[in-house]
Scaffold this active site. Structure first.
Site, PDB file in Angstrom:
ATOM      1  N   LYS A  54      10.869  -8.302   6.292  1.00  0.00           N
ATOM      2  CA  LYS A  54      11.633  -7.718   5.316  1.00  0.00           C
ATOM      3  C   LYS A  54      12.243  -6.876   5.753  1.00  0.00           C
ATOM      4  CE  LYS A  54       7.324  -5.916   2.975  1.00  0.00           C
ATOM      5  NZ  LYS A  54       6.045  -5.644   2.389  1.00  0.00           N
TER       6      LYS A  54
ATOM      7  N   GLN B 111       4.232   0.441   3.765  1.00  0.00           N
ATOM      8  CA  GLN B 111       3.237  -0.919   3.531  1.00  0.00           C
ATOM      9  C   GLN B 111       1.809   0.016   3.999  1.00  0.00           C
ATOM     10  OE1 GLN B 111       5.053  -3.826   3.988  1.00  0.00           O
ATOM     11  NE2 GLN B 111       2.459  -4.970   4.587  1.00  0.00           N
TER      12      GLN B 111
ATOM     13  N   ASP C 196       7.846  -1.542  -4.802  1.00  0.00           N
ATOM     14  CA  ASP C 196       6.874  -2.667  -4.770  1.00  0.00           C
ATOM     15  C   ASP C 196       6.253  -3.004  -5.954  1.00  0.00           C
ATOM     16  OD1 ASP C 196       5.809  -4.260  -2.611  1.00  0.00           O
ATOM     17  OD2 ASP C 196       5.903  -2.086  -1.939  1.00  0.00           O
TER      18      ASP C 196
HETATM   19  N1  GUN Z   1       0.555  -5.830   1.974  1.00  0.00           N
HETATM   20  C1  GUN Z   1      -0.131  -6.723   2.003  1.00  0.00           C
HETATM   21  N2  GUN Z   1       1.297  -7.903   0.348  1.00  0.00           N
HETATM   22  C2  GUN Z   1       1.766  -6.116   0.796  1.00  0.00           C
HETATM   23  C3  GUN Z   1       3.199  -5.773   0.201  1.00  0.00           C
HETATM   24  O1  GUN Z   1       3.457  -6.409  -0.896  1.00  0.00           O
HETATM   25  N3  GUN Z   1       3.711  -4.298   0.026  1.00  0.00           N
HETATM   26  C4  GUN Z   1       2.883  -3.403   0.651  1.00  0.00           C
HETATM   27  N4  GUN Z   1       3.759  -2.325   0.367  1.00  0.00           N
HETATM   28  N5  GUN Z   1       1.689  -4.346   1.466  1.00  0.00           N
HETATM   29  C5  GUN Z   1       1.184  -4.928   1.523  1.00  0.00           C
END
Ligand code: GUN
Length: 292
Positions: free
Chosen positions: A52, A96, A119
């Site tokens: 990311k 995350q 998110d």
């Molecule tokens: N863990 C797995 N997928 C995601 C996501 O799309 N965002 C976040 N913050 N954590 C994740």
């Protein structure tokens, strides 16, 4: 059979966002700034967060990675979130998941300022999504909708079976595809660990979204000819022939299912890259909101 090339589509989207950023820079505007909080050292989470951050660099966003040890307390994490909530330089941020077991995930997600929740996990934003109001859509479902749309896959009136009811993928996916919208208007069935006659249900599906978290769960005998397959799963399966000692597997047994499918996403290179592209898109939206 056509491969739904998430890597290529995500690169197209990133190029489009990079053009926006260039225009912002030439007008002397502040570029979008995404922050990511990572708690602990889970291998997969570290890989995703780094991807990311790297994607931000590539398209000209500012990014900040906040790396916290796994013994971080819930209170310390909430304090960090509060800092980001009030830092005017940060347009959007993510925490995350998964978090270490001693931290209450729901409490953490509710602490994020909904206007910075790129998110789309805060109850305010989930509620807006469910009510068809404009908001940040969660990145993985948003990416799948975008992929279906860009490949012009017909969803109206189709039978969609979503495997899994997670807050991050299955639940929002089922909401979005039943809505009156692009890549929507479908008849959606959600199946989960308590569902009965699973195979009977999947055999009726025109489109399957597999997000159940069990590697190679969906096999060729469970789907009909010309089915469209979206594989959200990504699991590390031990493999002694690989240098790393593992290979990446989806929730779909690619070998058997791809023989019947009209379209299918590969793992890796399908849904995963789309998630990152849509997170960036949400961050751009957060920045533009701030300009108003
Ligand atoms: N863990 C797995 N997928 C995601 C996501 O799309 N965002 C976040 N913050 N954590 C994740």
């Amino acid at each position: 059979m056509t491969i739904l090339d998430g890597k290529k589509v995500s690169n197209d989207i990133k190029d489009e966002i990079a053009e926006h950023v260039k225009a912002m820079v030439s007008k002397g505007e502040k570029v979008p700034h995404l922050a990511a909080i990572l708690v602990g050292t889970d291998g997969a989470s570290m890989t995703y967060v780094n991807a990311k951050v790297k994607a931000c660099e590539r398209i000209g966003f500012n990014s900040t990675l906040i790396d916290l040890p796994d013994y971080t307390t819930e209170e310390e994490l909430l304090q960090k979130i509060d800092q980001l909530n009030t830092d005017n330089d940060i347009d959007g941020f993510i925490v995350q998941l998964p978090l270490p077991k001693h931290i209450d995930e729901q409490k953490v997600l509710m602490a994020v300022n909904p206007d910075k929740d790129v998110d789309g996990f805060h109850p305010t934003n989930v509620g807006k999504m469910a009510l068809d109001l404009p908001t940040f859509l969660p990145a993985t479902p948003y990416g799948i909708m975008e992929l279906l749309e860009r490949y012009q896959i017909e969803t109206s009136g189709k039978n969609v079976v979503v495997l899994g009811r997670s807050h991050i993928v299955g639940r929002p996916m089922s909401i979005l595809m039943s809505q009156k919208r692009k890549a929507g208007d479908a008849t959606v069935t959600v199946v989960h660990s308590r569902s009965k006659n699973l195979k009977e249900i999947t055999l009726e599906a025109d489109i399957v979204v597999a997000a159940i978290g069990i590697s190679e769960f969906l096999t060729g005998d469970m789907v009909k000819e010309d089915v469209v397959i979206i594989d959200v799963g990504i699991t590390r399966v031990p493999d002694a022939t690989k240098k790393t000692g593992y290979r990446l597997a989806g929730d779909v047994e690619f070998e058997s299912v791809s023989k019947k499918a009209s379209y299918i996403t590969p793992v890796p290179g399908g849904v995963g890259p789309m998630t990152i592209a849509m997170l960036l898109k949400n961050t751009l939206l957060a920045r533009k909101r701030n300009l108003q």
